[in-house]
Design a protein around this motif. Structure first.
Motif: not given
Length: 484
Positions: A72-73, A75-76, A82-83, A86-87, A89, A91, A105, A140
């Motif tokens: 996850k880190s 993707l961030d 990430v913006e 993120a909505p 994904t 996890i 992710v 997605r």
RNA sequence: CGGGGAGUAGCUCAGUCCGGCAGAGCACUGGCUUUGGGAGCCAGGGGCCGCGGGUUCAAAUCCCGCCUCCCCGACCA
């Protein structure tokens, strides 16, 4: 075997859903938004893959495979990326009963796993360019799904490349957009407009996004492929630098580009009619189906023997051919069956044809003025069929292009006229644009239409409207449409 | 994620209102007759009535929760 399809004119969505089911392309799964791609549908995808893969290899790319899971880190790392993702994904938080130290992710795209690894591979200008592609599934979590067009999990290819300069990256981005366009036109017989996406439609993390836009039979646009110049955004986020000849350490320039199983949906909606699917020969699992016709056992034997000769002649000519020798179905049933599945050409071989040493060829798609049904001698069959299939391929593209052009209006300036168009017949509308995203958004709110692309030069009108729909001076022409 | 509709055989659906043996057409299997545009007759097979709980002597049917699909919106390839 169901009989009629809902006519396109009555309910295009119903028609689409029914065709996916009746042509045995895909079916639902127990999990929301996921689909089973059935053998017939998967074969179409395989033919697409094979053509595209050859084209990628021919432009110097190599296939590789990167993992399904991203830390996850990772993707961030890139803020906009990430913006954007993120909505949607999925996890993974647990392995068996144990909670994971760091959540994983499921890739929505692979930049976040590829770039940390490429940063280890790239040290010197001698390592560049890196030209990779991977065939993979991605996830997605979309709100609304439709078979092939938007599914929670889908199959695609994603190209990822690294370059020494922005010019090279731009060139790559454009080259692959061109590869997509060639594939869509020459294989899918689907004409597309290429161009640049506006900022609001840009890939999350990209500098620039280019796209191919097709127009479906219900006059809605389909984004069929995208190619992104990622600038140095991912290089910075994942510290991908190389040493120049002068010994300097500089960030690479990168690209990514992809097409997905969505293309199958595009194929369906570009050519299909009220009788079912229509496939271009180059992507048809069976280019030709032979239907033998007989009245008694003697005829059955001679007709099947003739069918076998035709089959092997076509095989030798490199035609994908299938003999439908099912018992107990009359020929008419078989005709309907293969028409629904979109087979480009049917050969009927009955006693009369055996008698005259010929076959009856029937096209699935017939342009104006051409004969749907033609008898041809068995001699020279392979070459003639190959020729016929080639011309069917061309005619499909020509027909689709004419349909697209008929549904295109250029030089729209008046907003009322534009709204009427978008609420009515739909299609592509070329207009001016002031360049303001507020204006772009307002038009979207008013009409449900979006700017599909800022068209490439060859798609531009001779004269672009001087004003945007809002009345402000235009900074350039855009193509608008309602879209999938 | 909001609003609406739906889920019963592989497919399309009836039955649900008003609780009482699980149904039809097409598809499938076997046999015979058929076969140039969706064949006929005979005999068969096939069901966790979306899932879980509840009410009841009894639930496809009534009640509660969830899942999935379709349509319409907000998000996207």
């Amino acid at each position: 075997m169901a009989k009629g399809l809902t006519p396109q004119s009555e309910d295009f969505s119903a028609w689409y859903n029914e065709i996916v089911q009746q042509a045995e392309l895909a079916s639902h799964s127990p999990v929301r938004g996921c689909m089973v791609i059935r053998p017939y549908g998967y074969r179409i995808w395989e033919l697409m893959q094979s053509a595209l893969d050859d084209m990628f290899k021919a432009t110097g790319h190599q296939n590789a495979y990167f993992p399904l899971f991203l830390p996850k880190s990772a993707l961030d790392r890139e803020a906009e990326h990430v913006e954007g993702f993120a909505p949607e994904t999925a996890i993974v938080t647990h392995a068996g009963r144990a909670k994971l130290e760091e959540p994983l992710v499921v890739r929505p795209t692979s930049e976040a796993i590829i770039w940390p690894i490429l940063s280890d591979w790239i040290h010197s200008y001698r390592d560049l360019p890196v030209l990779l592609n991977q065939w993979a599934n991605v996830v997605r979590w979309e709100m609304r799904t439709r078979p092939f067009l938007r599914t929670t999990e889908f199959l695609w290819q994603e190209g990822h490349t690294a370059h020494a300069t922005t010019e090279e990256a731009e060139e790559e981005t454009r080259r692959m957009l061109g590869v997509y366009r060639t594939f869509m036109e020459d294989w899918m017989a689907m004409p597309v407009i290429t161009g640049l996406k506006t900022d609001s439609e840009r890939f999350a993390g990209a500098l620039r996004t280019y796209a191919c836009e097709g127009l479906m039979k219900d006059n809605k646009a389909l984004q069929a492929g995208t190619s992104h110049h990622l600038g140095q955004n991912f290089a910075r986020a994942f510290d991908v630098r190389y040493q120049t000849e002068d010994g300097e350490h500089v960030y690479v320039w990168s690209t990514s580009w992809g097409v997905s199983t969505r293309l199958v949906g595009g194929l369906i909606m570009t050519h299909g009619d009220d009788d079912g699917l229509i496939l271009p020969p180059k992507l048809a699992p069976h280019e030709v189906v032979i239907v033998p016709i007989w009245r008694n056992d003697d005829q059955r034997a001679t007709v099947l023997e003739a069918g076998e000769r035709a089959r092997s002649a076509l095989n030798e000519a490199g035609v994908r051919v299938h003999v439908d020798d099912r018992e107990g179905l009359n020929p008419g049933s078989k005709y309907y069956d293969w028409e629904r599945r979109g087979v480009p050409l049917r050969l009927e071989i009955g006693p009369r044809d055996v008698e005259s040493d010929s076959v009856m060829a029937v096209r699935r798609f017939t342009p104006e003025g051409a004969d749907r049904k033609v008898s041809h001698p068995m001699a020279g069959l392979g070459a003639w069929i190959r020729e016929t299939l080639d011309s069917v391929q061309d005619e499909l593209l020509e027909g689709a292009r004419r349909r697209r052009d008929d549904a295109t209006v250029r030089g729209v300036e008046d907003y009322a006229e534009f709204q009427e168009l978008m609420h009515g017949s739909g299609g592509f509308a070329y207009t001016g644009w002031c360049g303001e995203s507020d204006c772009e958004q307002k038009v979207k709110d008013d009409t449900k239409s979006t700017i599909r692309v800022i068209p490439d030069e060859e798609f531009q009108s001779p004269e672009s409207p001087p004003r945007c729909l809002c009345g402000a001076p235009s900074i350039g022409e855009v193509v608008r449409a309602k879209a999938y």
